[in-house]
Design a protein around this motif. Sequence first.
Motif, PDB file in Angstrom:
ATOM      1  N   LEU A 120      56.525  43.118  50.001  1.00 52.87           N
ATOM      2  CA  LEU A 120      55.782  42.077  49.291  1.00 52.87           C
ATOM      3  C   LEU A 120      56.185  40.744  49.924  1.00 52.87           C
ATOM      4  O   LEU A 120      57.340  40.329  49.832  1.00 52.87           O
ATOM      5  N   THR A 125      48.283  40.970  49.758  1.00 51.45           N
ATOM      6  CA  THR A 125      47.883  42.383  49.703  1.00 51.45           C
ATOM      7  C   THR A 125      47.828  42.868  48.255  1.00 51.45           C
ATOM      8  O   THR A 125      46.796  43.373  47.809  1.00 51.45           O
ATOM      9  N   PHE A 170      61.168  38.303  60.010  1.00 49.40           N
ATOM     10  CA  PHE A 170      60.182  39.349  60.289  1.00 49.40           C
ATOM     11  C   PHE A 170      60.933  40.629  60.626  1.00 49.40           C
ATOM     12  O   PHE A 170      61.686  40.683  61.593  1.00 49.40           O
TER      13      PHE A 170
END
Length: 206
Positions: A120, A125, A170
């Motif tokens: 999340l 999304t 990331f």
Amino acid sequence: MVNGVKNLNNEAQASRVPPRWRNEVERVLITEAQLARRIQALARDIERDFRGRETVVVALLNGTLMFMADLLRRLNLPLRLDFMGVASYGAGTRPGRLVFTKELRLDVRGRDVLLVDDILDTGKTLAGVLPRLRALKPRRLKTCVLLNKSARRSEKVEADYVGFEIPDLFVVGYGLDYAERYRNLPFVGVLHPHIYQPPAEQKRVV
Ligand code: IMP
Ligand code: MG
């Protein structure tokens, strides 16, 4: 706190990136052993809350593949499994437009549903998927994510079950990808920025 990455650091730091991945993966953030322990605990929490009725687990493709395989075999509950395909077409590590690549096939009306995603991040999304599921009128709808990167949240959405809180990095591995690569790493690692930030002179060439 069980799921704070702070508690994980010592063990993760001690775990070296396998030589094959050292050019691309900067460091291990969550080891295989840490994943296994936390997923076992998540499964206990979910079992406690979903006991008594058959559950429909809805997993979002493709990033949940490893998490689902490990979580499902720990879930001691009667359940049915289905997948929804969602892709976010953004540039590099930025999220973009949501595209549904596979619709749900099971009927979830009146059912207890657990929606599972890998991470999340901005929340786009889940904010796109949840209204579609709610429209199918499940009895209950809970969400579970392996990773929560709350620093980047732009939508008003939180998950009911979270594996690990992670910083704004990331990450790849254990199902998570960069440009469809690195899903096969058995741990969660921090991607080397040089992979997604090309040198300045290359950047200008479009
Ligand atoms: P959101 O829509 O911004 O919340 O992001 C959710 C989706 O973005 C995830 O299902 C992933 O596919 C992708 N994503 C976000 N952060 C990362 C990351 O650090 N590594 C790999 N994929 C990510
Ligand atoms: Mg994904």
